[in-house]
Enzyme design. Structure first.
Site, PDB file in Angstrom:
ATOM      1  N   ASN A  37       0.865  -1.176   0.000  1.00  0.00           N
ATOM      2  CA  ASN A  37       0.000   0.000   0.000  1.00  0.00           C
ATOM      3  C   ASN A  37       0.904   1.230   0.000  1.00  0.00           C
ATOM      4  OD1 ASN A  37      -1.803   2.034   0.560  1.00  0.00           O
ATOM      5  ND2 ASN A  37      -2.320   1.324   2.630  1.00  0.00           N
ATOM      6  N   TRP A  38       0.950   1.904  -1.133  1.00  0.00           N
ATOM      7  CA  TRP A  38       1.875   3.044  -1.263  1.00  0.00           C
ATOM      8  C   TRP A  38       1.339   4.292  -0.566  1.00  0.00           C
ATOM      9  CZ3 TRP A  38       3.770   3.045  -7.109  1.00  0.00           C
ATOM     10  CH2 TRP A  38       4.438   1.841  -7.372  1.00  0.00           C
ATOM     11  N   LYS A  39       0.063   4.287  -0.202  1.00  0.00           N
ATOM     12  CA  LYS A  39      -0.581   5.463   0.416  1.00  0.00           C
ATOM     13  C   LYS A  39      -0.371   6.683  -0.496  1.00  0.00           C
ATOM     14  CE  LYS A  39      -0.035   3.133   4.759  1.00  0.00           C
ATOM     15  NZ  LYS A  39       0.064   3.173   6.215  1.00  0.00           N
ATOM     16  N   HIS A 120      -9.384   0.708   5.185  1.00  0.00           N
ATOM     17  CA  HIS A 120      -8.071   0.933   5.807  1.00  0.00           C
ATOM     18  C   HIS A 120      -8.241   1.890   6.988  1.00  0.00           C
ATOM     19  CE1 HIS A 120      -3.987   2.314   6.457  1.00  0.00           C
ATOM     20  NE2 HIS A 120      -3.605   1.175   5.888  1.00  0.00           N
ATOM     21  N   GLU A 122      -6.606   4.332   7.996  1.00  0.00           N
ATOM     22  CA  GLU A 122      -6.451   5.771   7.700  1.00  0.00           C
ATOM     23  C   GLU A 122      -7.703   6.327   7.041  1.00  0.00           C
ATOM     24  OE1 GLU A 122      -2.714   5.384   5.643  1.00  0.00           O
ATOM     25  OE2 GLU A 122      -1.853   4.756   7.550  1.00  0.00           O
ATOM     26  N   GLU A 192      -5.176  -5.614  10.436  1.00  0.00           N
ATOM     27  CA  GLU A 192      -4.149  -4.588  10.662  1.00  0.00           C
ATOM     28  C   GLU A 192      -4.416  -3.883  11.990  1.00  0.00           C
ATOM     29  OE1 GLU A 192      -2.185  -3.178   6.835  1.00  0.00           O
ATOM     30  OE2 GLU A 192      -4.014  -2.035   6.992  1.00  0.00           O
ATOM     31  N   GLY A 198       2.554   1.771  10.807  1.00  0.00           N
ATOM     32  CA  GLY A 198       3.490   2.896  10.713  1.00  0.00           C
ATOM     33  C   GLY A 198       4.234   3.211  12.000  1.00  0.00           C
ATOM     34  N   SER A 238       3.567  -2.561  10.152  1.00  0.00           N
ATOM     35  CA  SER A 238       5.030  -2.564  10.278  1.00  0.00           C
ATOM     36  C   SER A 238       5.668  -3.869   9.798  1.00  0.00           C
ATOM     37  CB  SER A 238       5.450  -2.239  11.716  1.00  0.00           C
ATOM     38  OG  SER A 238       4.975  -0.954  12.074  1.00  0.00           O
ATOM     39  N   GLY A 259       3.006  -1.273   4.259  1.00  0.00           N
ATOM     40  CA  GLY A 259       2.954   0.161   3.969  1.00  0.00           C
ATOM     41  C   GLY A 259       4.345   0.705   3.717  1.00  0.00           C
ATOM     42  N   GLY A 260       4.977   1.210   4.777  1.00  0.00           N
ATOM     43  CA  GLY A 260       6.294   1.852   4.660  1.00  0.00           C
ATOM     44  C   GLY A 260       7.314   1.025   3.891  1.00  0.00           C
TER      45      GLY A 260
HETATM   46  P1  PGA Z   1       2.941  -0.069   7.635  1.00  0.00           P
HETATM   47  O1  PGA Z   1       1.490   0.187   6.985  1.00  0.00           O
HETATM   48  O2  PGA Z   1       3.479  -1.303   7.006  1.00  0.00           O
HETATM   49  O3  PGA Z   1       3.725   1.165   7.281  1.00  0.00           O
HETATM   50  O4  PGA Z   1       2.737  -0.216   9.086  1.00  0.00           O
HETATM   51  C1  PGA Z   1       0.615  -0.871   6.759  1.00  0.00           C
HETATM   52  C2  PGA Z   1      -0.668  -0.357   6.184  1.00  0.00           C
HETATM   53  O5  PGA Z   1      -1.046   0.783   6.475  1.00  0.00           O
HETATM   54  O6  PGA Z   1      -1.354  -1.068   5.445  1.00  0.00           O
END
Ligand code: PGA
Length: 291
Positions: A37-39, A120, A122, A192, A198, A238, A259-260
């Protein structure tokens, strides 16, 4: 003499392989998914294309990336054909019209875009996507012919209160309301924990395994065993090359949503190429027996 030595060598390889299989196996019968997930990243189209171009497709695994929608078309042209794509969100209020800033499902019908991410954390916290909105997005995605990747997960406070399973079960039930057993073939669930996203805090693999098993049990109760046994449930929060092997060893964890660590191609490729007993054993055996 040589023949005997080779035979002995092969026997040793076989025994080592069997030991590896027993100690570090990805035991799930479900094809694993590694999703990125590149956000709202990267900052430029050039960077997005460079990242897309450097992604590995891995045999026997589904690698999926969710770039910002403005990069989708270009990423589809640049990535390996065996990497699937998804949209991070979709507006399901209408197919077109006066909805400033929104992108509808028909607009996302582009070559190689198979998934829509729904729920998600966010989107839930920053954009006020509530359970009804998420259910509508899952419904809309399925009706439009996409697969839905549905995220669920508890906050830190809920985790500390020990109500993780209840919170996740509620989110799962609300988002899947009206989704039939047949449609579940096009749903991937991602557990998640919000506190792990994050933050660098990874949910211990055995804790995540317990939640995954509990969600699978919910699917069994709501649908049936075949739906529960076939549904891929990913872990997210993470996830990185450091922890991937331990996570993927859990029998109810069928992949990760990253994500990251998805923003650096080499790091993401390391995650996609995670070692699990069977794959490691198979390539190991191939190497030894065919030399
Ligand atoms: P993260 O994000 O790997 O940076 O914790 C995961 C996500 O938001 O799907």
């Amino acid at each position: 003499m040589l023949h005997r030595a080779l035979h002995q060598h092969n026997m040793m390889a076989l025994i080592a392989a069997l030991v590896l299989t027993r100690t570090a196996a990805y035991t799930s019968p479900r094809a694993p998914v590694v999703a990125g997930n590149w956000k709202m990243n990267p900052g430029t189209a050039e960077e997005a294309l460079a990242l897309a171009e450097a992604l590995d497709a891995v045999e026997g695994r589904e690698v999926v990336v969710f770039p910002p929608s403005c990069y989708l078309e270009a990423v589809a042209r640049k990535t390996n054909k065996n990497v699937a794509l998804g949209a991070q969100d979709a507006c399901v209020l209408a197919e077109s019209g006066a909805f400033t800033g929104a992108v509808s499902l028909p607009m996302l019908k582009m070559p190689r875009v198979d998934y829509v991410l729904c729920g998600h954390s966010e989107r839930r916290s920053l954009f006020s996507d509530d359970d009804d909105a998420i259910r509508a997005k899952v419904r809309g995605a399925l009706d439009a012919g996409f697969a839905a990747m549905l995220c669920i997960g508890e906050t830190q406070q809920e985790y500390e209160l020990g109500i993780t399973d209840d919170i996740c079960a509620l989110q799962l039930a609300k988002a899947l309301e009206g989704v039939t057993a047949a449609e579940m073939a096009n749903v991937v669930v991602a557990y998640e924990p919000v506190w792990a996203i994050g933050t660098g805090l990874v949910c211990p693999a055995t804790v995540a395994q317990r939640v995954h098993a509990s969600m699978r049990q919910r699917l069994r109760a709501t649908y049936d065993s075949s739906v529960a046994d076939a549904c891929r449930i990913l872990y997210g929060g993470s996830a990185s090359p450091l922890v991937i092997d331990g996570i993927m060893r859990q029998p109810d964890i069928d992949g990760v949503l990253v994500g990251g660590a998805a923003l650096d191609a080499a790091t993401f490729n390391q995650v996609s190429n995670f070692h699990a007993g069977w794959w490691r054993t198979r390539s190991f055996l191939k190497k030894v027996l065919h030399r």
